[in-house]
Design an enzyme around this catalytic site. Structure first.
Site, PDB file in Angstrom:
ATOM      1  N   PRO A 116      38.035  36.777 -25.526  1.00  0.00           N
ATOM      2  CA  PRO A 116      39.050  37.216 -25.265  1.00  0.00           C
ATOM      3  C   PRO A 116      39.529  37.306 -23.888  1.00  0.00           C
ATOM      4  CG  PRO A 116      38.118  39.104 -26.131  1.00  0.00           C
ATOM      5  CD  PRO A 116      37.142  37.939 -26.202  1.00  0.00           C
ATOM      6  N   SER A 145      42.820  38.218 -27.296  1.00  0.00           N
ATOM      7  CA  SER A 145      43.206  39.444 -26.649  1.00  0.00           C
ATOM      8  C   SER A 145      44.362  40.078 -27.087  1.00  0.00           C
ATOM      9  CB  SER A 145      43.233  38.964 -24.936  1.00  0.00           C
ATOM     10  OG  SER A 145      43.872  40.304 -24.694  1.00  0.00           O
ATOM     11  N   TYR A 168      42.686  46.231 -28.169  1.00  0.00           N
ATOM     12  CA  TYR A 168      42.839  47.205 -27.445  1.00  0.00           C
ATOM     13  C   TYR A 168      43.716  48.458 -28.271  1.00  0.00           C
ATOM     14  CZ  TYR A 168      41.096  45.040 -23.250  1.00  0.00           C
ATOM     15  OH  TYR A 168      40.432  44.557 -22.215  1.00  0.00           O
ATOM     16  N   THR A 194      37.527  46.735 -28.507  1.00  0.00           N
ATOM     17  CA  THR A 194      36.953  46.983 -26.862  1.00  0.00           C
ATOM     18  C   THR A 194      36.688  48.198 -26.594  1.00  0.00           C
ATOM     19  OG1 THR A 194      37.838  44.484 -26.447  1.00  0.00           O
ATOM     20  CG2 THR A 194      37.077  46.174 -24.574  1.00  0.00           C
ATOM     21  N   ARG A 203      39.253  47.366  -9.666  1.00  0.00           N
ATOM     22  CA  ARG A 203      39.314  45.909  -9.301  1.00  0.00           C
ATOM     23  C   ARG A 203      39.823  46.049  -7.856  1.00  0.00           C
ATOM     24  NH1 ARG A 203      40.821  44.037 -15.642  1.00  0.00           N
ATOM     25  NH2 ARG A 203      39.150  45.129 -16.619  1.00  0.00           N
ATOM     26  N   LYS A 273      33.179  45.462 -29.158  1.00  0.00           N
ATOM     27  CA  LYS A 273      32.790  44.795 -27.883  1.00  0.00           C
ATOM     28  C   LYS A 273      32.755  45.637 -26.796  1.00  0.00           C
ATOM     29  CE  LYS A 273      34.899  41.141 -25.278  1.00  0.00           C
ATOM     30  NZ  LYS A 273      35.436  41.484 -24.203  1.00  0.00           N
ATOM     31  N   SER A 295      28.530  43.478 -24.029  1.00  0.00           N
ATOM     32  CA  SER A 295      29.251  42.858 -22.875  1.00  0.00           C
ATOM     33  C   SER A 295      29.552  43.970 -22.003  1.00  0.00           C
ATOM     34  CB  SER A 295      30.660  42.500 -23.419  1.00  0.00           C
ATOM     35  OG  SER A 295      31.546  41.996 -22.421  1.00  0.00           O
ATOM     36  N   HIS A 297      32.248  43.488 -19.960  1.00  0.00           N
ATOM     37  CA  HIS A 297      33.513  42.795 -19.610  1.00  0.00           C
ATOM     38  C   HIS A 297      33.608  41.944 -18.344  1.00  0.00           C
ATOM     39  CE1 HIS A 297      37.669  44.129 -21.160  1.00  0.00           C
ATOM     40  NE2 HIS A 297      38.127  43.381 -20.411  1.00  0.00           N
ATOM     41  N   ASP A 328      28.341  38.080 -23.858  1.00  0.00           N
ATOM     42  CA  ASP A 328      28.976  37.435 -22.826  1.00  0.00           C
ATOM     43  C   ASP A 328      28.703  38.172 -21.456  1.00  0.00           C
ATOM     44  OD1 ASP A 328      31.062  39.560 -22.358  1.00  0.00           O
ATOM     45  OD2 ASP A 328      32.174  38.726 -23.974  1.00  0.00           O
ATOM     46  N   GLY A 330      28.557  36.137 -17.385  1.00  0.00           N
ATOM     47  CA  GLY A 330      27.926  35.376 -16.500  1.00  0.00           C
ATOM     48  C   GLY A 330      27.408  34.055 -17.168  1.00  0.00           C
ATOM     49  N   VAL A 331      27.767  33.703 -18.479  1.00  0.00           N
ATOM     50  CA  VAL A 331      27.084  32.455 -18.895  1.00  0.00           C
ATOM     51  C   VAL A 331      27.930  31.250 -18.150  1.00  0.00           C
ATOM     52  CG1 VAL A 331      27.140  31.252 -21.120  1.00  0.00           C
ATOM     53  CG2 VAL A 331      26.807  33.841 -21.094  1.00  0.00           C
ATOM     54  N   GLY A 351      34.207  33.565 -20.796  1.00  0.00           N
ATOM     55  CA  GLY A 351      35.383  34.045 -20.481  1.00  0.00           C
ATOM     56  C   GLY A 351      35.914  33.058 -19.243  1.00  0.00           C
TER      57      GLY A 351
HETATM   58  C1  LIG Z   1      40.880  37.399 -16.470  1.00  0.00           C
HETATM   59  C2  LIG Z   1      40.105  38.192 -17.644  1.00  0.00           C
HETATM   60  C3  LIG Z   1      40.980  38.916 -18.915  1.00  0.00           C
HETATM   61  C4  LIG Z   1      40.173  39.528 -19.754  1.00  0.00           C
HETATM   62  N1  LIG Z   1      40.888  40.228 -20.832  1.00  0.00           N
HETATM   63  C5  LIG Z   1      39.960  40.798 -21.728  1.00  0.00           C
HETATM   64  C6  LIG Z   1      40.931  41.389 -22.880  1.00  0.00           C
HETATM   65  O1  LIG Z   1      41.899  41.444 -22.920  1.00  0.00           O
HETATM   66  N2  LIG Z   1      40.228  42.097 -23.603  1.00  0.00           N
HETATM   67  C7  LIG Z   1      38.585  41.803 -23.598  1.00  0.00           C
HETATM   68  O2  LIG Z   1      38.196  42.564 -24.770  1.00  0.00           O
HETATM   69  N3  LIG Z   1      38.078  41.408 -22.758  1.00  0.00           N
HETATM   70  C8  LIG Z   1      38.440  40.603 -21.819  1.00  0.00           C
HETATM   71  N4  LIG Z   1      38.130  40.088 -20.851  1.00  0.00           N
HETATM   72  C9  LIG Z   1      36.451  39.953 -20.833  1.00  0.00           C
HETATM   73  C10 LIG Z   1      36.117  38.885 -21.606  1.00  0.00           C
HETATM   74  O3  LIG Z   1      36.437  38.972 -22.823  1.00  0.00           O
HETATM   75  C11 LIG Z   1      34.276  38.688 -21.415  1.00  0.00           C
HETATM   76  O4  LIG Z   1      33.941  39.795 -21.977  1.00  0.00           O
HETATM   77  C12 LIG Z   1      33.841  38.219 -20.122  1.00  0.00           C
HETATM   78  O5  LIG Z   1      35.059  37.441 -19.437  1.00  0.00           O
HETATM   79  C13 LIG Z   1      32.719  37.648 -20.132  1.00  0.00           C
HETATM   80  O6  LIG Z   1      32.294  37.359 -18.820  1.00  0.00           O
HETATM   81  P1  LIG Z   1      32.530  35.898 -17.781  1.00  0.00           P
HETATM   82  O7  LIG Z   1      33.848  36.034 -17.477  1.00  0.00           O
HETATM   83  O8  LIG Z   1      31.526  35.998 -16.858  1.00  0.00           O
HETATM   84  O9  LIG Z   1      32.278  34.558 -18.915  1.00  0.00           O
HETATM   85  C14 LIG Z   1      38.688  39.658 -19.750  1.00  0.00           C
HETATM   86  C15 LIG Z   1      38.064  38.831 -18.815  1.00  0.00           C
HETATM   87  C16 LIG Z   1      38.834  38.251 -17.780  1.00  0.00           C
HETATM   88  C17 LIG Z   1      38.003  37.436 -16.896  1.00  0.00           C
END
Ligand SMILES: Cc1cc2nc3c(=O)[nH]c(=O)nc-3n(C[C@H](O)[C@H](O)[C@H](O)COP(=O)(O)O)c2cc1C
Length: 403
Positions: A116, A145, A168, A194, A203, A273, A295, A297, A328, A330-331, A351
């Site tokens: 998501p 998401s 959420y 999550t 951030r 998650k 994860s 995040h 998830d 860094g993949v 992501g």
């Molecule tokens: C811009 C952005 C928005 C995200 N929004 C959500 C979200 O709404 N809900 C959630 O559970 N994780 C969210 N994530 C986390 C992703 O689901 C995921 O855990 C993460 O991106 C994995 O890492 P990666 O970006 O290195 O692949 C978000 C990540 C990014 C980069």
């Protein structure tokens, strides 16, 4: 771009002054390859990263790229994969590689899931619809998401079947109930709660990117009584709900009991998650959870500095196959996916990489990211002498820190 200009930029990036900058400043510092004029020209997912940075307005790039604090977790997610080496076998007939995996009641052609990511219209006008169509054409699992810019009904229609839904819950139970009911009515087979943002997140790349963006943001970002309720007011999943009292996407007092409460109103598969330890995975199983997304995040939650792949290894050792694990963080390459599967993941989520594709070329960009990762996983499996995902086990990786 002239060679001189490229050399100048490269030397600037290598300069000690830039090298010493905080990671969140470095996030703005690389050039897109001018030869990537169509999705097929990209040779790895990083080609899309540079294009996305070029295409996106600064604040939207900042939202995508941001980690927290000094980006320790974000960077560890990536570098963590190099702590593991592949231990490949030879002389195996791998002409027919089968990458399919079973997750709950569904079989997927590959273990690669689109995890998501909120607000996808910030990255391309087609947003989640483009992502869903790419997931449909390439037959990938898609988790939507809660803070999507398109509704679960429309995304599921574009995907051709109900998507999995990330929750959420917010700090208002009435809203939780409404979101859960809507996901149920849309036919979502799996709900993923999550739990990794309960402590908030600091951030800095995002904070630094906002003043760099000269556009008038009020057309899309409604202002409201609280910052958060302003953010979610325009999100389709909150349409018709009274969000005025919402101050948090996660109840700040959420504990394991909350899972029971959720269980009582959600009749299908329930995942959590954001778990990163063996202890919490054990608690999740005790509380009747059907699966876990390991994860942090994508390095956007806590400043732990711990790679997701290490968390996976720990969680998988504790869980011992009792529930499916998606990991998830860094993949970026097929070999990363292979390592995660070898360490006990059932499936592997991405992501940012598919969002880089989306921001570069819309649906076709997401499709190319998926094609690249699939091809890289297939070649890694052949090189390692593994014919099926079930063949990939702990003996195919070495933890370089242990030898
Ligand atoms: C811009 C952005 C928005 C995200 N929004 C959500 C979200 O709404 N809900 C959630 O559970 N994780 C969210 N994530 C986390 C992703 O689901 C995921 O855990 C993460 O991106 C994995 O890492 P990666 O970006 O290195 O692949 C978000 C990540 C990014 C980069």
């Amino acid at each position: 771009m002239s060679t001189n200009r490229r050399q100048l930029l490269q030397s600037m990036l290598a300069a000690p002054a830039l090298a010493g900058l905080a990671p969140s400043f470095r996030a703005f510092g690389q050039e897109a390859d001018p030869f990537i004029t169509a999705p097929e020209k990209a040779v790895d997912v990083f080609d899309f990263e540079r294009l996305a940075r070029k295409n996106l307005p600064p604040a939207h790039w900042g939202y995508l790229a941001t980690g927290v604090d000094g980006d320790a977790t974000l960077e560890a997610n990536r570098s963590g994969f190099s702590n593991y080496s592949l231990r490949v076998r030879r002389l195996v007939d791998t002409r027919n590689v089968d990458m399919s995996v079973k997750l709950f009641d569904s079989t997927w052609e590959t273990p690669i899931a689109l995890d998501p990511v909120g607000s996808q219209k910030a990255f391309h006008p087609d947003g989640e619809i483009a992502t869903a169509k790419a997931a449909q054409s390439r037959k990938h699992l898609l988790i939507l998401s809660t803070v999507s810019s398109t509704s679960v009904e429309d995304v599921s229609a574009a995907r051709g079947e109900p998507v999995w839904y990330q929750l959420y819950p917010t700090d208002q139970w009435a809203i939780t109930q409404a979101l859960v009911r809507r996901a149920e009515d849309a036919g979502c087979p799996v709900l993923a709660l999550t739990v990794d943002l309960q402590g908030g997140s600091n951030r800095l790349t995002l904070a630094r990117s906002i003043p760099r963006d000269a556009r008038d943001c009020t057309a899309c970002h409604a202002t409201s009584r609280t910052r958060l309720s302003g953010f979610i007011t325009g999100k389709p999943m909150f349409a018709g709900l009274d969000t005025a009292a919402v101050e948090d996407l996660t109840p700040p007092d959420m504990t394991w009991d909350y899972l029971k409460r959720l269980r009582d109103i959600w009749p299908r598969k329930l995942m959590v998650k954001g778990l990163v330890t063996r202890e919490d995975a054990a608690l999740a199983i005790t509380h009747g959870i059907d699966g876990i997304v390991v994860s942090n995040h994508g390095g956007r939650a806590e400043d732990s500095g711990r790679p997701a792949i290490d968390s996976l290894a720990e969680v998988a050792e504790g869980v011992k196959g009792r529930v499916p694990l998606i990991v998830d963080g860094g993949v970026r390459r097929g070999s990363d996916i292979f390592k995660a599967l070898a360490l006990g993941a059932t499936a592997v989520g991405i992501g940012r990489p598919y969002i880089w594709g989306l921001a570069s070329f819309g649906q076709a960009g997401v499709e190319r990211v998926l094609d690249i990762l699939r091809a890289e996983l297939a070649i890694t499996m052949r090189q390692a002498g593994t014919r099926t995902i079930a063949d990939i086990n702990r003996s195919y990786v070495v933890d370089n820190r242990r030898g």
